[in-house]
Design a protein around this motif. Structure first.
Motif, PDB file in Angstrom:
ATOM      1  N   ILE A   1      31.206  36.401  56.752  1.00 38.43           N
ATOM      2  CA  ILE A   1      32.300  35.692  57.308  1.00 38.43           C
ATOM      3  C   ILE A   1      31.696  35.049  59.034  1.00 38.43           C
ATOM      4  O   ILE A   1      31.126  35.610  59.438  1.00 38.43           O
ATOM      5  CB  ILE A   1      33.444  36.582  57.636  1.00 38.43           C
ATOM      6  CG1 ILE A   1      33.981  37.029  56.403  1.00 38.43           C
ATOM      7  CG2 ILE A   1      34.462  35.509  58.541  1.00 38.43           C
ATOM      8  CD1 ILE A   1      35.193  38.351  56.791  1.00 38.43           C
ATOM      9  N   PRO A   2      31.968  33.479  58.917  1.00 37.12           N
ATOM     10  CA  PRO A   2      31.158  33.042  60.142  1.00 37.12           C
ATOM     11  C   PRO A   2      31.589  33.570  61.351  1.00 37.12           C
ATOM     12  O   PRO A   2      32.761  34.336  61.422  1.00 37.12           O
ATOM     13  CB  PRO A   2      31.864  31.549  59.933  1.00 37.12           C
ATOM     14  CG  PRO A   2      31.890  31.227  58.567  1.00 37.12           C
ATOM     15  CD  PRO A   2      32.621  32.681  58.104  1.00 37.12           C
ATOM     16  N   SER A   3      30.816  33.685  62.359  1.00 35.83           N
ATOM     17  CA  SER A   3      31.355  34.299  63.735  1.00 35.83           C
ATOM     18  C   SER A   3      32.300  33.410  64.069  1.00 35.83           C
ATOM     19  O   SER A   3      32.446  32.098  64.300  1.00 35.83           O
ATOM     20  CB  SER A   3      30.011  34.090  64.694  1.00 35.83           C
ATOM     21  OG  SER A   3      30.376  34.422  65.924  1.00 35.83           O
ATOM     22  N   GLY A   4      33.564  34.067  64.612  1.00 38.44           N
ATOM     23  CA  GLY A   4      34.730  33.475  64.895  1.00 38.44           C
ATOM     24  C   GLY A   4      35.366  32.899  63.602  1.00 38.44           C
ATOM     25  O   GLY A   4      36.281  31.935  63.994  1.00 38.44           O
ATOM     26  N   GLY A   5      35.116  33.336  62.388  1.00 43.51           N
ATOM     27  CA  GLY A   5      35.820  32.643  61.452  1.00 43.51           C
ATOM     28  C   GLY A   5      37.366  32.686  61.469  1.00 43.51           C
ATOM     29  O   GLY A   5      38.216  33.738  62.017  1.00 43.51           O
ATOM     30  N   SER A   6      37.900  31.351  60.936  1.00 44.15           N
ATOM     31  CA  SER A   6      39.489  31.482  60.793  1.00 44.15           C
ATOM     32  C   SER A   6      39.820  32.149  59.341  1.00 44.15           C
ATOM     33  O   SER A   6      39.156  33.079  58.734  1.00 44.15           O
ATOM     34  CB  SER A   6      39.818  29.818  60.393  1.00 44.15           C
ATOM     35  OG  SER A   6      39.112  29.585  59.177  1.00 44.15           O
ATOM     36  N   ALA A   7      41.197  32.321  59.229  1.00 43.95           N
ATOM     37  CA  ALA A   7      41.914  33.093  58.255  1.00 43.95           C
ATOM     38  C   ALA A   7      41.513  32.546  56.728  1.00 43.95           C
ATOM     39  O   ALA A   7      41.094  33.120  55.651  1.00 43.95           O
ATOM     40  CB  ALA A   7      43.428  32.784  58.241  1.00 43.95           C
ATOM     41  N   ALA A   8      41.091  31.098  56.681  1.00 38.98           N
ATOM     42  CA  ALA A   8      40.838  30.501  55.560  1.00 38.98           C
ATOM     43  C   ALA A   8      39.364  30.863  55.223  1.00 38.98           C
ATOM     44  O   ALA A   8      38.948  31.139  54.027  1.00 38.98           O
ATOM     45  CB  ALA A   8      40.682  28.954  55.821  1.00 38.98           C
ATOM     46  N   ASP A   9      38.424  31.134  56.329  1.00 35.12           N
ATOM     47  CA  ASP A   9      37.124  31.241  56.094  1.00 35.12           C
ATOM     48  C   ASP A   9      36.925  33.003  55.383  1.00 35.12           C
ATOM     49  O   ASP A   9      36.214  33.299  54.659  1.00 35.12           O
ATOM     50  CB  ASP A   9      36.330  31.451  57.425  1.00 35.12           C
ATOM     51  CG  ASP A   9      36.201  30.297  57.916  1.00 35.12           C
ATOM     52  OD1 ASP A   9      35.790  29.315  57.377  1.00 35.12           O
ATOM     53  OD2 ASP A   9      36.135  29.824  59.293  1.00 35.12           O
ATOM     54  N   ILE A  10      37.886  33.728  56.045  1.00 31.05           N
ATOM     55  CA  ILE A  10      38.154  35.286  55.580  1.00 31.05           C
ATOM     56  C   ILE A  10      38.504  35.147  54.124  1.00 31.05           C
ATOM     57  O   ILE A  10      37.795  36.042  53.209  1.00 31.05           O
ATOM     58  CB  ILE A  10      39.037  35.951  56.245  1.00 31.05           C
ATOM     59  CG1 ILE A  10      38.406  36.183  57.914  1.00 31.05           C
ATOM     60  CG2 ILE A  10      39.207  37.362  55.969  1.00 31.05           C
ATOM     61  CD1 ILE A  10      39.351  36.646  58.839  1.00 31.05           C
ATOM     62  N   GLN A  11      39.655  34.495  53.837  1.00 30.28           N
ATOM     63  CA  GLN A  11      40.057  34.217  52.273  1.00 30.28           C
ATOM     64  C   GLN A  11      38.992  33.739  51.221  1.00 30.28           C
ATOM     65  O   GLN A  11      38.782  34.207  50.334  1.00 30.28           O
ATOM     66  CB  GLN A  11      41.144  33.286  52.591  1.00 30.28           C
ATOM     67  CG  GLN A  11      41.865  33.383  51.249  1.00 30.28           C
ATOM     68  CD  GLN A  11      43.234  32.491  51.208  1.00 30.28           C
ATOM     69  OE1 GLN A  11      43.423  31.771  51.842  1.00 30.28           O
ATOM     70  NE2 GLN A  11      44.275  32.569  49.936  1.00 30.28           N
ATOM     71  N   ALA A  12      38.120  32.709  52.027  1.00 25.43           N
ATOM     72  CA  ALA A  12      37.201  32.218  51.024  1.00 25.43           C
ATOM     73  C   ALA A  12      36.032  33.309  50.724  1.00 25.43           C
ATOM     74  O   ALA A  12      35.651  33.206  49.630  1.00 25.43           O
ATOM     75  CB  ALA A  12      36.530  30.811  51.783  1.00 25.43           C
ATOM     76  N   ALA A  13      35.457  34.013  51.887  1.00 25.01           N
ATOM     77  CA  ALA A  13      34.816  35.129  51.679  1.00 25.01           C
ATOM     78  C   ALA A  13      34.962  36.198  50.731  1.00 25.01           C
ATOM     79  O   ALA A  13      34.587  36.755  49.919  1.00 25.01           O
ATOM     80  CB  ALA A  13      34.278  35.377  53.125  1.00 25.01           C
ATOM     81  N   GLN A  14      36.390  36.777  50.900  1.00 22.83           N
ATOM     82  CA  GLN A  14      36.907  37.489  50.172  1.00 22.83           C
ATOM     83  C   GLN A  14      37.078  37.080  48.536  1.00 22.83           C
ATOM     84  O   GLN A  14      36.666  37.888  47.727  1.00 22.83           O
ATOM     85  CB  GLN A  14      38.370  38.047  50.362  1.00 22.83           C
ATOM     86  CG  GLN A  14      38.895  39.060  49.744  1.00 22.83           C
ATOM     87  CD  GLN A  14      40.454  39.871  50.515  1.00 22.83           C
ATOM     88  OE1 GLN A  14      41.000  39.076  51.169  1.00 22.83           O
ATOM     89  NE2 GLN A  14      40.645  40.735  49.556  1.00 22.83           N
ATOM     90  N   ALA A  15      37.363  35.997  48.249  1.00 25.84           N
ATOM     91  CA  ALA A  15      37.451  35.317  47.077  1.00 25.84           C
ATOM     92  C   ALA A  15      35.950  35.400  46.291  1.00 25.84           C
ATOM     93  O   ALA A  15      35.610  35.614  45.029  1.00 25.84           O
ATOM     94  CB  ALA A  15      37.941  34.100  47.000  1.00 25.84           C
ATOM     95  N   LYS A  16      34.892  35.021  47.222  1.00 26.97           N
ATOM     96  CA  LYS A  16      33.529  35.066  46.629  1.00 26.97           C
ATOM     97  C   LYS A  16      33.120  36.299  46.333  1.00 26.97           C
ATOM     98  O   LYS A  16      32.525  36.929  45.355  1.00 26.97           O
ATOM     99  CB  LYS A  16      32.562  34.278  47.923  1.00 26.97           C
ATOM    100  CG  LYS A  16      31.263  34.510  47.250  1.00 26.97           C
ATOM    101  CD  LYS A  16      30.372  33.754  48.373  1.00 26.97           C
ATOM    102  CE  LYS A  16      28.871  33.842  47.976  1.00 26.97           C
ATOM    103  NZ  LYS A  16      28.013  33.122  49.042  1.00 26.97           N
TER     104      LYS A  16
END
Length: 449
Positions: free
Chosen positions: A193-208
């Motif tokens: 997850i990018p440093s300071g990642g947004s909720a969308a970043d977290i969701q994209a990482a979880q989906a991956k």
């Protein structure tokens, strides 16, 4: 396929190592390519750039590495993104090392070349021929080894400043149930997850991460899934973490691992840097550590401004003759003639020691001697030696070795976390602009752009 050695070196490590196939991933454009006109820029990294030719060559090298099992590699567009991310991170680390005044000498690179050659069962001359036979530039190969050494020194600097180990930490670890639980061989997939990642970043990482798990459940080999989905630096090595004690497993994951059996794969576990998927490859229980120890004496004759190498060799030979043929006392001659500061005053007495304690040259000689036997003069980096083996014994060094292992385990865990945090911050603070749209990865750790 040869597995690479760990790239990082702890501040207290005794030696620096490089991957056995260090030339594969970071190889520069070949001599023929170097003469071609400047090709397009695929990425801007602060004040540096990555060229299409660099990326092509690095990708080709990874493909070469997996030539016997190409099915483990992800699709070419995914592989290009992974390799590009590695190139970006290498550029940033080299730049930071230079900024901090870290330099490597020609002799350091010579040693690295010799190490790579030895690990590939070649001489340095054969290694050079192999690089050039593949169309590569040996000068560029040496330059890249130099950069890897700079990065290792940067790692040492970061770890040295941030890792401190106390006796109380060691005692607590030795008394913990996790330490007594033995060792586990793990592999992992890390979706960052990018440093300071947004909720969308977290969701994209979880989906991956879930996509990776579904691929594994569908029959994909875990190593192949790591190559395809993992953002970790060891992704292209199949995410293999090797053997580590249970106490080295981050506490957030230890409970999950302790409930797994060999072959099990964990669900996606949320950690401070992203999502992690773990596979328990194997496990083993701790056992007694019995070590053969040797008791010996030595005489060391060093060349100096006043003693030539030939004279040092001759003096060692004369002393050997006096001991073996004239039966003069070894301890007396050692006290009078030896130039080893730690043993000369006590008659050359080296005490009891494990075979490798005094280096590989002495280890090889001591292993060939019988009790009471005197070695013929032999040469090491320190000078010319004569050894006398007093005896050998089997010692239970379990407590001492466990304490050393505990110190190393704590250091490894702290160093791994410290340098991972450092790299994430380095990447986050950098200006990285991927100019080729198809090479952009929205789920990768981003930087300023």
């Amino acid at each position: 396929m040869k597995q690479p050695l760990a790239l990082f070196v702890l501040a207290f490590a005794a030696a620096t190592v490089l991957p056995a196939h260090a030339q594969l991933l970071q190889q520069a454009p070949s001599a023929g390519q170097a003469n071609q006109p400047l090709d397009r820029i695929v990425a801007v990294v602060d004040e540096d750039v990555i060229l299409q030719s660099e990326l092509n060559e690095a990708v080709r090298s990874v493909q070469q590495q997996y030539a016997s099992n190409p099915g483990q590699l992800p699709p070419i567009n995914v592989l290009q993104k992974q390799v590009l991310d590695r190139l970006v991170l290498m550029k940033l680390q080299v730049s930071k090392a230079k900024e901090q005044g870290i330099r490597v000498s020609d002799s350091d690179i010579d040693q690295a070349v010799a190490g790579v050659a030895q690990q590939n069962k070649m001489t340095p001359e054969q290694l050079r021929a192999a690089v050039e036979q593949e169309g590569g530039s040996f000068a560029a190969f040496r330059a890249q080894l130099g950069e890897q050494l700079m990065v290792q020194n940067l790692h040492q600097s970061v770890v040295r400043d941030s890792v401190n180990i106390t006796d109380s930490e060691i005692n607590n670890l030795l008394n913990s149930p996790s330490y007594k639980a033995g060792e586990v061989h793990l592999a992992h997939i890390q979706v960052s997850i990018p440093s300071g990642g947004s909720a969308a970043d977290i969701q994209a990482a979880q989906a991956k991460a879930e996509q990776a798990i579904n691929s594994i459940k569908g029959g994909m080999d875990f190593n192949a899934a790591a190559i395809r989905y993992s953002d970790a630096q060891d992704a292209l090595e199949g995410g293999d973490l090797g053997w580590r004690r249970m106490d080295e497993v981050p506490p957030a994951f230890a409970d999950t691992v302790s409930g797994m059996k060999p072959g099990d794969v964990s669900p996606a576990l949320r950690g401070p840097t992203g999502f992690h998927i773990l596979k328990l490859v194997d496990q083993r229980q701790p056992s007694k550590q019995m070590v053969t120890e040797f008791h010996a004496r030595q005489i060391l004759i060093k060349p100096s401004e006043l003693v030539t190498p030939a004279q040092a060799e001759q003096k060692a030979q004369d002393l050997y003759n006096r001991i073996v043929n004239k039966h003069e006392d070894f301890a007396k001659l050692a006290k009078e003639n030896s130039k080893d500061n730690t043993t000369a005053n006590i008659g050359g007495d080296m005490g009891w020691f494990p075979q490798q304690a005094w280096g590989s040259t002495i280890a090889e000689q001591i292993g060939q001697l019988k009790d009471g036997e005197v070695s013929k003069p032999f040469q090491s980096e320190a000078g010319w030696h004569v050894l006398q083996l007093e005896g050998r014994r089997q010692s239970d060094l379990t407590d001492q070795i466990e304490r050393d292992q505990a110190r190393q385990a704590i250091g490894n865990r702290k160093a791994e976390q410290a340098y991972d945090d450092y790299l994430r911050q380095l990447r986050s603070d950098a200006y990285v602009n991927i100019l080729v749209p198809e090479l952009r990865d929205d789920t990768a750790a981003g930087g300023k752009s």
